[in-house]
Design a protein around this motif. Structure first.
Motif: not given
Length: 76
Positions: A9-10, A12-13, A17, A69, A72, A76
């Motif tokens: 999950a980290q 994927d974030v 970037y 980005i 997301n 969010a």
């Protein structure tokens, strides 16, 4: 302090970037005439050809990363 690897999950974030920054930096560097001239003078020809071959990949990474980005942020 115990080592903790990144969770999916980290990653994927962070990955969009990384993709965007790679594309933006490479596009910026490949389009500055001063840096291209410097590379032509100082680097071996095969390395310059490989470097210039990344132009399309850099543009694709920059646009895909930017849209990813934004997606997301929107979701969010």
């Amino acid at each position: 302090m115990e080592y903790q690897p990144f969770l999916p999950a980290q990653l994927d974030v962070m990955f969009p970037y990384v993709c965007f920054v790679y594309g933006a930096v490479m596009t910026f560097v490949l389009n500055l005439p001063q840096l291209v001239r410097l590379a032509d003078e100082k680097l071996p020809a095969p390395l310059v050809a490989q470097w210039k071959g990344h132009t399309g990949l850099a543009a694709i990474c920059m646009f895909v990363g930017a849209f990813w980005i934004l997606q997301n942020l929107w979701l969010a």
